[in-house]
Write a protein that holds these residues in place. Sequence first.
Motif, PDB file in Angstrom:
ATOM      1  N   MET A 113     -14.478  -6.457  13.560  1.00 21.65           N
ATOM      2  CA  MET A 113     -14.777  -6.099  12.277  1.00 21.65           C
ATOM      3  C   MET A 113     -13.328  -5.957  11.239  1.00 21.65           C
ATOM      4  O   MET A 113     -13.714  -6.887   9.820  1.00 21.65           O
ATOM      5  N   PRO A 114     -12.722  -4.718  11.558  1.00 21.13           N
ATOM      6  CA  PRO A 114     -11.453  -5.079  10.464  1.00 21.13           C
ATOM      7  C   PRO A 114     -10.785  -6.362  10.011  1.00 21.13           C
ATOM      8  O   PRO A 114     -10.696  -6.417   8.553  1.00 21.13           O
ATOM      9  N   PHE A 115     -10.878  -8.123  11.040  1.00 24.12           N
ATOM     10  CA  PHE A 115      -9.919  -8.616  10.039  1.00 24.12           C
ATOM     11  C   PHE A 115     -10.925  -9.414   9.554  1.00 24.12           C
ATOM     12  O   PHE A 115     -11.332 -10.256   8.437  1.00 24.12           O
TER      13      PHE A 115
ATOM     14  N   VAL B 104      -1.757  -4.429   5.202  1.00 20.35           N
ATOM     15  CA  VAL B 104      -2.790  -3.957   5.870  1.00 20.35           C
ATOM     16  C   VAL B 104      -3.540  -5.017   7.944  1.00 20.35           C
ATOM     17  O   VAL B 104      -2.833  -4.618   8.239  1.00 20.35           O
ATOM     18  N   ARG B 105      -3.042  -6.046   6.548  1.00 21.87           N
ATOM     19  CA  ARG B 105      -3.790  -7.522   8.141  1.00 21.87           C
ATOM     20  C   ARG B 105      -2.627  -7.335   8.746  1.00 21.87           C
ATOM     21  O   ARG B 105      -2.854  -7.572  10.227  1.00 21.87           O
ATOM     22  N   ILE B 106      -1.094  -7.356   8.680  1.00 17.40           N
ATOM     23  CA  ILE B 106      -0.355  -7.204   9.053  1.00 17.40           C
ATOM     24  C   ILE B 106       0.161  -6.154  10.378  1.00 17.40           C
ATOM     25  O   ILE B 106       0.123  -6.922  11.472  1.00 17.40           O
TER      26      ILE B 106
ATOM     27  N   LEU C  19      -4.697  -4.193  16.655  1.00 15.56           N
ATOM     28  CA  LEU C  19      -5.996  -4.506  17.435  1.00 15.56           C
ATOM     29  C   LEU C  19      -5.588  -6.025  18.295  1.00 15.56           C
ATOM     30  O   LEU C  19      -4.592  -6.541  18.302  1.00 15.56           O
ATOM     31  N   LYS C  20      -6.980  -6.095  18.737  1.00 10.28           N
ATOM     32  CA  LYS C  20      -6.563  -7.095  19.830  1.00 10.28           C
ATOM     33  C   LYS C  20      -7.611  -8.532  19.682  1.00 10.28           C
ATOM     34  O   LYS C  20      -8.724  -8.029  19.413  1.00 10.28           O
TER      35      LYS C  20
ATOM     36  N   PRO D 284       0.722 -15.187   3.432  1.00  9.55           N
ATOM     37  CA  PRO D 284       1.474 -14.231   3.863  1.00  9.55           C
ATOM     38  C   PRO D 284       2.857 -14.341   2.796  1.00  9.55           C
ATOM     39  O   PRO D 284       2.627 -13.296   1.366  1.00  9.55           O
ATOM     40  N   PHE D 285       4.204 -15.076   2.723  1.00  7.74           N
ATOM     41  CA  PHE D 285       5.181 -15.544   2.610  1.00  7.74           C
ATOM     42  C   PHE D 285       4.802 -15.477   1.183  1.00  7.74           C
ATOM     43  O   PHE D 285       5.262 -14.791  -0.192  1.00  7.74           O
ATOM     44  N   LEU D 286       3.876 -16.573   1.202  1.00  2.00           N
ATOM     45  CA  LEU D 286       4.078 -17.258  -0.260  1.00  2.00           C
ATOM     46  C   LEU D 286       2.857 -16.368  -0.844  1.00  2.00           C
ATOM     47  O   LEU D 286       3.258 -16.264  -2.854  1.00  2.00           O
ATOM     48  N   ILE D 287       2.203 -15.124  -0.643  1.00  4.12           N
ATOM     49  CA  ILE D 287       1.553 -14.460  -1.503  1.00  4.12           C
ATOM     50  C   ILE D 287       2.462 -13.547  -2.495  1.00  4.12           C
ATOM     51  O   ILE D 287       2.029 -12.503  -2.467  1.00  4.12           O
ATOM     52  N   LEU D 288       3.351 -13.277  -1.194  1.00  5.76           N
ATOM     53  CA  LEU D 288       4.646 -11.657  -1.537  1.00  5.76           C
ATOM     54  C   LEU D 288       5.601 -12.995  -2.293  1.00  5.76           C
ATOM     55  O   LEU D 288       6.236 -11.528  -3.800  1.00  5.76           O
ATOM     56  N   ILE D 289       5.534 -13.628  -2.588  1.00  6.48           N
ATOM     57  CA  ILE D 289       6.506 -14.678  -3.317  1.00  6.48           C
ATOM     58  C   ILE D 289       5.442 -14.579  -4.443  1.00  6.48           C
ATOM     59  O   ILE D 289       6.231 -14.284  -5.965  1.00  6.48           O
ATOM     60  N   MET D 290       4.127 -14.479  -4.641  1.00  8.27           N
ATOM     61  CA  MET D 290       3.689 -14.846  -5.692  1.00  8.27           C
ATOM     62  C   MET D 290       3.378 -13.673  -6.221  1.00  8.27           C
ATOM     63  O   MET D 290       3.400 -13.287  -7.823  1.00  8.27           O
ATOM     64  N   GLY D 291       3.576 -12.878  -5.280  1.00  4.09           N
ATOM     65  CA  GLY D 291       3.146 -11.110  -6.347  1.00  4.09           C
ATOM     66  C   GLY D 291       5.395 -10.447  -6.957  1.00  4.09           C
ATOM     67  O   GLY D 291       5.088  -9.856  -8.464  1.00  4.09           O
ATOM     68  N   PHE D 292       5.992 -11.376  -6.290  1.00  5.36           N
ATOM     69  CA  PHE D 292       7.233 -10.969  -6.768  1.00  5.36           C
ATOM     70  C   PHE D 292       7.579 -11.298  -8.092  1.00  5.36           C
ATOM     71  O   PHE D 292       7.638 -10.397  -9.350  1.00  5.36           O
TER      72      PHE D 292
END
Length: 230
Positions: A13-15, A65-67, A73-74, A133-141
């Motif tokens: 559920m968290p995912f 959070v997801r990372i 979690l398993k 995730p890396f693309l999102i971080l680049i987008m944010g930057f």
Amino acid sequence: MAHLAHYKEAHPMPFVITHWVNLIAMIFLIITGFYIHYPFVAGFMSVARGAHMFFAFVILINVIVRIILAFILKSSPAGGTRTVAPDYKNFLPQKDNRHQLGAWLKYYLFMKKDHPLGAKFGVLQKISYLAVPFLILIMGFTGFCLWVPTMDLWPFATFTGLIGGLMVIRIVHYYLMWVFILFTFIHVYLANVEGFAPTKLMFLHKEHGGLIYDPEVHNIVGEDDMGEEH
């Protein structure tokens, strides 16, 4: 063709929640991003900019959070089973889909009818999910390079100067948005190409019975043949 079972152990559920947050934030970021780029209706620029930055923070926090959850979690490491292992392992090379890159490429290029049986994620899925995730971080930057409260701060101002100015940043930021749009369409198609069971599990957390993958024999068998451990 016969479909593999889809159990809740594949996506706890968290995912599911982080996936929903990603989707909602992405939709609002795209809509407000288009408006900021091309304000087709007058009078909403301040609202669009505010909403854009709000959902930018939401998606950045959600990615972090997801990372973290991937190490806490398993989830099931093989398609269609109830066995679980630390989730981060699903994004790394696994013996259950070793040497399958060529087979997955043939499947995605319609040169092969059935996709390979193996780990929870195929080889190309692992690559794309690690890249997002890396693309999102680049987008944010790049977004912070354009945001007035942060654009003059280090390292944003330094990066803007090195890359050639704000216009170059805007171009990079804008075309990265199209990368996410294309990724989303491809992701939706590939997730549902063999039925909507994966989507029902990811969005509604509803299981779908069927055949399950037995990593011990690298084959699919009936649910009743797997025993209680699965």
